[in-house]
Scaffold this motif. Structure first.
Motif, PDB file in Angstrom:
ATOM      1  N   ILE A   1       0.885  -1.156   0.000  1.00 42.28           N
ATOM      2  CA  ILE A   1       0.000   0.000   0.000  1.00 42.28           C
ATOM      3  C   ILE A   1       0.924   1.207   0.000  1.00 42.28           C
TER       4      ILE A   1
ATOM      5  N   LYS B   1      -6.894   2.177   4.934  1.00 48.47           N
ATOM      6  CA  LYS B   1      -7.181   1.438   3.704  1.00 48.47           C
ATOM      7  C   LYS B   1      -6.979  -0.069   3.937  1.00 48.47           C
ATOM      8  N   ALA B   2      -5.883  -0.405   4.590  1.00 49.23           N
ATOM      9  CA  ALA B   2      -5.608  -1.816   4.887  1.00 49.23           C
ATOM     10  C   ALA B   2      -6.731  -2.396   5.735  1.00 49.23           C
TER      11      ALA B   2
ATOM     12  N   LYS C   1      -9.824  -1.346   5.873  1.00 51.29           N
ATOM     13  CA  LYS C   1     -11.048  -1.448   5.086  1.00 51.29           C
ATOM     14  C   LYS C   1     -11.001  -2.702   4.209  1.00 51.29           C
ATOM     15  N   TYR C   2      -9.829  -3.000   3.686  1.00 44.49           N
ATOM     16  CA  TYR C   2      -9.667  -4.169   2.820  1.00 44.49           C
ATOM     17  C   TYR C   2      -9.823  -5.453   3.637  1.00 44.49           C
TER      18      TYR C   2
ATOM     19  N   ASP D   1      -8.662  -8.145   4.576  1.00 44.41           N
ATOM     20  CA  ASP D   1      -8.131  -9.494   4.381  1.00 44.41           C
ATOM     21  C   ASP D   1      -6.609  -9.574   4.573  1.00 44.41           C
ATOM     22  N   PHE D   2      -6.103  -8.954   5.633  1.00 49.97           N
ATOM     23  CA  PHE D   2      -4.663  -9.018   5.901  1.00 49.97           C
ATOM     24  C   PHE D   2      -4.419  -9.682   7.255  1.00 49.97           C
ATOM     25  N   ASP D   3      -3.367 -10.470   7.323  1.00 53.36           N
ATOM     26  CA  ASP D   3      -3.009 -11.086   8.603  1.00 53.36           C
ATOM     27  C   ASP D   3      -2.202 -10.124   9.461  1.00 53.36           C
TER      28      ASP D   3
END
Lengths: 375, 71
Positions: free
Chosen positions: A169, A188-189, A191-192, A194-196
Motif C-alpha cells: 500500500i 485502507k488496509a 477497510k480491505y 483481508d490481511f493477517d
C-alpha cells in the motif's frame, strides 16, 4: 572579457574568500545536533540546525578525541569554529574548535512530551498489543513504492517464504504530507480487511526523515488498527513513537520480515524429519502389534497343549479305572459267565434244564446244554 | 478465512498426528499414518511450487501486480 576558469580555480577563489573573512572565521553558534556520525577515520560529522536552516559541521580527529561527552541527535550545543570550504565538492562547512553541551533540543523535547502524553493515555500498554499470527499469508506493506524498504522486504520474503503474499500500500514516508498519507494507508488496509498483519516502515534516514513516524496522528492510526502492525522504521538504533505503539517493533524492514515470516526452508526440513518420524512410528506400531500377535499365538498353542495333556491324563485314569472293574479282569482270574445265544447274561433263576447256553471265558466261549439244575 | 489457514492448519494437524499415533489402536494408527503422510507431501509440494506474489492495493481496492522498477 572574462577568463575561462576551471572548477578548481573557482573553488580555490571562494575558499580564500571565505577563509579570509573575519566574521566567518570567528563563529559562535547555538543549535541542535542532527545526523551525528562518528566516522572510522576519527572525524565527527553532523548537522546543526534550527527550525528553518541547517549547516554541515566537522570535528577533526585531533579535537574530536578530546571531547569527553557524547554528542547525539536532538542535543543542543554551543559551538565555536570557522567556515571552511571543502574544495572537492564545493560545499562549505563549519569546522569546530569548541563544543559545549546545552541539553536536549526542541525536536527531542517535543518527542519526549508527546511520548509521555500518549503513554499516560495508555496507548503503549502491553494489554493493547495484538498477537502476530504465526503463519501470516497476506501481509500488507505500508511504505514508499520506490524506497529501499519495499525492495528489502520483497527480497528477504522471497528467500524465506514464497507462500506469503505481499501487498504494497504505497505511501509517502517523509515530508509534511507523510503522516496523513500513512494514516490513510493504515485505514485502507483495515477497510480491505483481508490481511493477517501489516508491516509499516521505511529505510534509514536522518531523524527528520523519520519524523513522520513520531507524529501523533500516525501513532493514533497505528493504535486504532484492527490488524496487527509491525513497526520497521530506519535502522537498529532508531526509535520512533511508531515503535512504541505498534504490536511488534522490528529494527529494520528486513528484520520485520525475518521476525514474522516463517522460513519455509526450515519448515521443509522439519517436514522431511517429521516424515521420517511418522514412518518410524508406524513401523514401531506394526512391530508392536506383530509381537503381540506372536505372543498371543504362542500363549494360545501352549495353553491348548496343556489342556490336551490334561484331557489325555484324565482319559487314561478313566481307562485304568474301567480296566480295574471290567468283567474281563474277573474272567482272567478264571471265572466265566453264562448267557443266552443273544448274549443276554442269564441269572441262575432263568436257566432251565435242556436250554442251550453260552459259557464265556476270557479267551473263548463254549455252547452247552443244561442237563440238570440244583439249588 | 478457512482458505487462508490451510497451510498452517495442516502443519498443526501433522504435529497432532505425530502425538496421537503412538496411543492409537492399530486401525486408527494406520489411518493417522496415511493422513499424516498425505499432509506432509501436500505441504512439501506447496512449498516447492510456491511463487512469490507481490501486489499493490489500488485506490479502488483492486490488486495489481507490483514489479519493482515500475515506478
Amino acid at each position: 572579457m572574462n577568463n575561462v576558469l576551471s572548477v578548481s580555480q573557482v573553488n580555490k577563489y571562494i575558499k580564500n574568500l571565505i577563509e579570509d573573512d573575519l566574521i566567518l572565521s570567528d563563529i559562535l553558534l547555538e543549535a541542535e545536533v542532527s545526523n551525528f556520525k562518528y566516522h572510522s577515520n576519527g572525524n565527527m560529522y553532523f548537522t546543526l540546525k534550527d527550525n528553518t536552516a541547517a549547516i554541515n559541521c566537522v570535528v577533526f580527529r585531533q579535537f574530536a578525541s578530546t571531547i569527553s561527552f557524547d554528542i547525539y541527535d536532538g542535543m543542543n550545543v554551543l559551538v565555536y569554529g570557522r567556515i571552511t570550504l571543502y574544495e572537492k565538492s564545493g560545499q562549505y562547512q563549519l569546522c569546530l574548535e569548541y563544543i559545549q553541551p546545552l541539553g536536549k533540543g526542541d525536536l527531542f523535547n517535543a518527542f519526549e512530551k508527546l511520548k509521555n502524553k500518549l503513554a499516560n493515555e495508555g496507548l503503549f500498554d502491553a494489554e493493547h498489543k495484538k498477537n502476530i499470527p504465526k503463519f501470516p499469508q497476506k501481509i500488507a506493506v505500508i511504505t514508499s513504492d520506490t524506497g529501499a524498504a519495499i525492495h528489502d522486504i520483497i527480497k528477504v520474503s522471497a528467500k524465506r517464504n514464497r507462500l506469503v503474499q505481499l501487498i504494497l500500500i504505497p505511501t509517502l514516508v517523509q515530508g509534511k504530507d507523510a503522516p496523513k498519507d500513512i494514516v490513510r494507508a493504515i485505514e485502507k488496509a483495515n477497510k480491505y480487511k483481508d490481511f493477517d498483519v501489516i508491516i509499516l516502515g521505511r529505510g534509514g534516514g536522518s531523524i527528520e526523515d523519520l519524523w513522520a513516524f513520531n507524529e501523533e496522528i500516525v501513532v493514533r492510526g497505528i493504535y486504532n488498527s484492527k490488524i496487527p502492525i509491525v513497526s520497521a522504521v530506519g535502522h537498529e538504533t532508531d526509535y520512533t513513537l511508531s515503535d512504541f505503539v505498534s504490536d511488534l517493533r522490528a529494527s529494520t524492514p528486513s528484520a520485520a520480515v525475518e521476525m514474522i515470516v516463517p522460513d519455509l526452508n526450515i519448515v521443509r526440513d522439519d517436514l522431511h524429519n517429521t516424515k521420517i518420524i511418522l514412518k518410524q512410528k508406524i513401523f514401531d506400531s506394526i512391530y508392536y502389534y506383530k509381537k503381540i500377535i506372536k505372543c498371543n499365538y504362542k500363549n494360545l498353542t501352549d495353553k491348548m497343549k496343556v489342556n490336551l495333556e490334561n484331557k489325555k491324563l484324565c482319559l487314561q485314569n478313566k481307562i485304568n479305572l474301567l480296566n480295574k472293574i471290567s468283567p474281563t479282569a474277573v474272567l482272567k482270574r478264571g471265572y466265566s459267565f453264562v448267557c443266552d445265544e443273544q448274549k443276554n447274561s442269564l441269572p441262575f433263576e432263568k436257566i432251565n434244564v435242556g436250554q442251550n447256553v453260552q459259557i464265556n471265558f476270557y479267551n473263548g466261549s463254549l455252547v452247552a446244554k443244561i442237563i440238570s439244575k440244583s439249588e | 478465512m478457512a482458505r487462508k489457514k490451510n497451510f498452517e492448519d495442516s502443519l498443526a494437524r501433522i504435529d497432532q498426528i505425530i502425538e496421537q499415533i503412538e496411543d492409537a489402536d492399530f486401525n486408527e494408527s494406520l489411518n493417522l499414518y496415511e493422513e499424516g503422510l498425505k499432509l506432509i507431501n501436500d505441504c512439501s509440494n506447496k512449498i516447492d511450487s510456491a511463487q512469490q506474489k507481490v501486489m499493490r492495493l489500488e485506490n479502488d481496492f483492486s490488486l495489481k501486480n507490483f514489479d519493482e522498477g515500475d515506478e
